[in-house]
Design an enzyme around this catalytic site. Sequence first.
Site, PDB file in Angstrom:
ATOM      1  N   GLU A 201       1.121   4.758   9.219  1.00 59.30           N
ATOM      2  CA  GLU A 201       0.728   4.026   7.777  1.00 59.30           C
ATOM      3  C   GLU A 201       0.169   5.004   6.802  1.00 59.30           C
ATOM      4  O   GLU A 201      -1.180   4.750   6.398  1.00 59.30           O
ATOM      5  CB  GLU A 201      -0.228   2.877   8.037  1.00 59.30           C
ATOM      6  N   GLU A 382       5.636  -1.493  14.832  1.00 62.09           N
ATOM      7  CA  GLU A 382       4.730  -2.333  15.110  1.00 62.09           C
ATOM      8  C   GLU A 382       5.009  -3.828  14.593  1.00 62.09           C
ATOM      9  O   GLU A 382       5.417  -3.911  13.317  1.00 62.09           O
ATOM     10  CB  GLU A 382       3.258  -2.014  14.173  1.00 62.09           C
TER      11      GLU A 382
HETATM   12  C1  BGP Z   1      -1.676  -1.665  11.716  1.00 67.50           C
HETATM   13  C2  BGP Z   1      -2.224  -0.341  12.386  1.00 67.50           C
HETATM   14  C3  BGP Z   1      -2.788  -0.709  13.839  1.00 67.50           C
HETATM   15  C4  BGP Z   1      -3.143  -2.069  14.007  1.00 67.50           C
HETATM   16  C5  BGP Z   1      -2.305  -3.059  13.317  1.00 67.50           C
HETATM   17  C6  BGP Z   1      -3.009  -4.585  13.619  1.00 67.50           C
HETATM   18  O1  BGP Z   1      -2.072  -1.607  10.529  1.00 67.50           O
HETATM   19  O2  BGP Z   1      -1.501   0.758  12.351  1.00 67.50           O
HETATM   20  O3  BGP Z   1      -3.613   0.177  14.072  1.00 67.50           O
HETATM   21  O4  BGP Z   1      -4.269  -2.435  14.524  1.00 67.50           O
HETATM   22  O5  BGP Z   1      -2.294  -2.850  12.137  1.00 67.50           O
HETATM   23  O6  BGP Z   1      -4.154  -4.723  12.740  1.00 67.50           O
HETATM   24  P1  BGP Z   1      -5.452  -5.444  13.376  1.00 67.50           P
HETATM   25  O7  BGP Z   1      -5.640  -4.659  14.656  1.00 67.50           O
HETATM   26  O8  BGP Z   1      -6.449  -5.182  12.244  1.00 67.50           O
HETATM   27  O9  BGP Z   1      -5.218  -7.043  13.689  1.00 67.50           O
END
Ligand code: BGP
Length: 486
Positions: A201, A382
Amino acid sequence: MKVPDTFLWGGATASFQVEGGYQEGGRGLSTHDFETDGSVDHPRRTTYILPDGTTGGVRSSFFMPEDLPDGARPYLCEDCYYPSHQAVDFYHHWKEDIQLMAGMGFNTYRFSICWSRIFPTGDEETPNEAGLKFYDDIVRELEKYHMEPLITIHHDELPVYLAETYDGWSSRHTIDCYIKYCKVLFDHYRGRCRYWLTFNEINAVRGFAACGTHKCDNQTHYQAVHNMFLASALAVKMGHEIMPGSMFGAMYASSALYPATCRPEDMFRHMQQRRETTFFIDVMARGYYPSYSKNLLKRRGVTLSTEPEDARILKEGTLDFISFSYYRSNTVSTETRINVIGGDPNPYLPSTPWGWPVDPLGLRYVLNEYYDRYQKPLFVVENGLGAIDKIEEDGSIQDDYRIQYLRDHLREMMNAMNEDGVECLGYTMWGPMDLVSLTTGEMKKRYGFIYVDMDDKGRGTLARRKKKSYDWMKEVIATGGESLWK
Ligand code: BGP
């Protein structure tokens, strides 16, 4: 409908959200170690100290507009709880976790290497052998189960020494340190690891990791971004030389973006907002700054400091594939204040308990948009649902909501591949085992197929147990996605 046999199915994690062991194996401190727990009502905070001794905390800089004050240094306060210090203790549970992932039929696992395990300050000349060994053990275990490692080299965390001493990515010195770190990884893992992501990201890295102790104003931030572009391009070129056949991507925080109305002004605003994301991909996938970036940087009062060789470096290190996270869509109008993934609510979509709009068709939209624009293979690295899970009296966890979310998104991914002709290398679901939330620091925002017994304050046995979605996903993978249409 099936995916090709070569399709990579797996899960994705980040070191600071799963590993813990933050002082074990010679690991140095990293910028995420300074983020406290939080919740929706009381957001996660980054703790700092100012030169005059004042201590404080700002809303976790990731996704949040609130910046650290100028001169703020990372600070660990005694009474604070820092979830990443233990996380879900993958540092001691990796064998069990990999076995559980393999049990679902995963043929890949995306994980990030913690830079400060390999170079505790980032500035050493020789790597920390214990750090390399930790990831060696993981790679060996993955080999045992025929799982392809997909390695994130930089998941928005930096050895804190580089943040404090060189103001992080705003200094070109950090590029040299990153390349030294990459060289060690490539020499060490050559022939064993094919897929690499230079940055996670990259369009959302802020705070200490991006600007160090310097306030992350536009000028400092975009200079840091430019330096990350160079670092990525240099790493890609070197990676290809050291590891012929290796495939490099970078990862982008992505959402489908819609204009809130068909007013031409909203449509134009939508185009401008879209460029906030595509700017990053354009530079890294095409190897040069797009024409619109001149205006984008000018509007923000940014003048980049560059060297004559920068254009060549960017050109020589373009990405082999584009990877991205997709959780939600956003709408934008001339009235909207939007950051990387947060925007206005969409009246046509339901939301998660954390207010993220659920939009499976948006995934098909983004896959098409990126493939049309770049004509490079894509990788969904993701996607997933953060939800509150309940353990039933019989010990089971009936996470049908997660199954529905994943089914709907996977169907749209397969529609993009089979109906629209998008080339997609794989899908790694975020958080195969529950982990610490990035934006809130909570544990109760759970993503996993595998439940981890731990609460928001780190209490619990850390025992793992399968949720209902575990067997469901196993069947999806075993049938190449066919079971999604049953
Ligand atoms: C993305 C990141 C992750 C992650 C995910 C979910 O932006 O790359 O590291 O955690 O988001 O977000 P969250 O954990 O806040 O639900």
